[in-house]
Design a protein around this motif. Sequence first.
Motif, PDB file in Angstrom:
ATOM      1  N   GLU A   1       0.108  -0.348  10.783  1.00 43.30           N
ATOM      2  CA  GLU A   1      -0.624  -1.140   9.795  1.00 43.30           C
ATOM      3  C   GLU A   1      -1.993  -1.503  10.382  1.00 43.30           C
ATOM      4  O   GLU A   1      -2.270  -2.659  10.667  1.00 43.30           O
ATOM      5  CB  GLU A   1       0.166  -2.395   9.423  1.00 43.30           C
TER       6      GLU A   1
ATOM      7  N   GLU B   1       7.220   4.418   2.829  1.00 41.79           N
ATOM      8  CA  GLU B   1       6.153   3.574   2.289  1.00 41.79           C
ATOM      9  C   GLU B   1       5.177   3.153   3.384  1.00 41.79           C
ATOM     10  O   GLU B   1       3.960   3.116   3.174  1.00 41.79           O
ATOM     11  CB  GLU B   1       6.758   2.336   1.608  1.00 41.79           C
TER      12      GLU B   1
ATOM     13  N   LYS C   1       1.270   4.320   3.484  1.00 47.00           N
ATOM     14  CA  LYS C   1       0.235   3.277   3.549  1.00 47.00           C
ATOM     15  C   LYS C   1      -0.697   3.513   4.742  1.00 47.00           C
ATOM     16  O   LYS C   1      -1.907   3.241   4.681  1.00 47.00           O
ATOM     17  CB  LYS C   1       0.898   1.902   3.662  1.00 47.00           C
TER      18      LYS C   1
END
Length: 349
Positions: free
Chosen positions: A156, A199, A203
């Motif tokens: 992330e 996911e 992302k």
Amino acid sequence: MSLNLLKGVAGAALTAVAVLAAPLAAQARELVLYNWSDYTPPELLKRFTAETGINITLDLYDSNESMLAKLKAGGSGYDVVVPSDYMVKIMADEGMLVDIGVHDMPNFKNVEGPLKSPYFDPERKYTAPYMYGTTSFSYDTGAIKGLEASWKEFYEPREELRGKIAVLNDQVEVINNALRYLGLPLCNESPADMKKVQELLLKQKPFVALYNSDGTHERLAAKEVVMHMQWNGAAHRAKMALPSVEYVYAKEGISLWADNFAVPVGAKNIEEAKIFINWMMDPKNIAEASNFTGYMGAIPAAAPYLDDAMKADPAVVPPEGMDKLFVMAKPCDVKAKELMDKVWTNVRK
């Protein structure tokens, strides 16, 4: 000239040809090594040939899965391959490896520690250890500041890293470390859990410049990217070219792996393969490979031959206590592998 004399002359000529041919036949010994890219010191192979008279042809792959696929598709002619721990188990279970009795080789006495009798080949019938290491990620501290020692920084990433991250083209490493970050079990058979992994990776994808397992240390050192999922030896080599490179011991855990020499079923030069594998367990020889690759072997007696830069780099010699983060992944069952394949296909398409 009499017929008997002619026969004598012809016989002598044939004997001379045979004598001349004998050393030529000895020089013709060879083997074909199928190894990971940028993982074999060229000078070491030259020295092996000089010392043994066995010529080596080197072919390359970039993942365990591509090596396995090529062998299963009929790729022949390979005498030595270099599968990682979990892949050894898969190949042995499928009858793809020759029992070469590594434990009986003279230089096996040099192998010590947990890799002397690992879970994937406890009797060392099929394999000898080559290199072992870890997989995490590295980054350029000159370009990024204040990173947390967490997979969060990789999976992330910060907005300024969009398009500046490189990822190994290795579904096992990418998915297993994503599972660790998410706090989910490895070899996961839950479609719901694996959907979370997918996911996360989708992302992350806009931040990824490329998925590639080749040239990782050159890419980071050249500042083509500022963060790279890497093996620790590649991180060491990148740091030698760019001192601001730092290898991260992610707090959620990182992969521990061990690559091994093995002989695939169908190999044509098994005796030459055995000579090579035994030769590579000599401390001086494995140390030369370590100095080239940036990884450690399982032979403590190699230590005096290692470069000082390797011994001083925390990417190679982990700081005290970091080994508690190391996790060696075992082969997954069919259902888990199918889910991993599906996730990886969806991410890479």
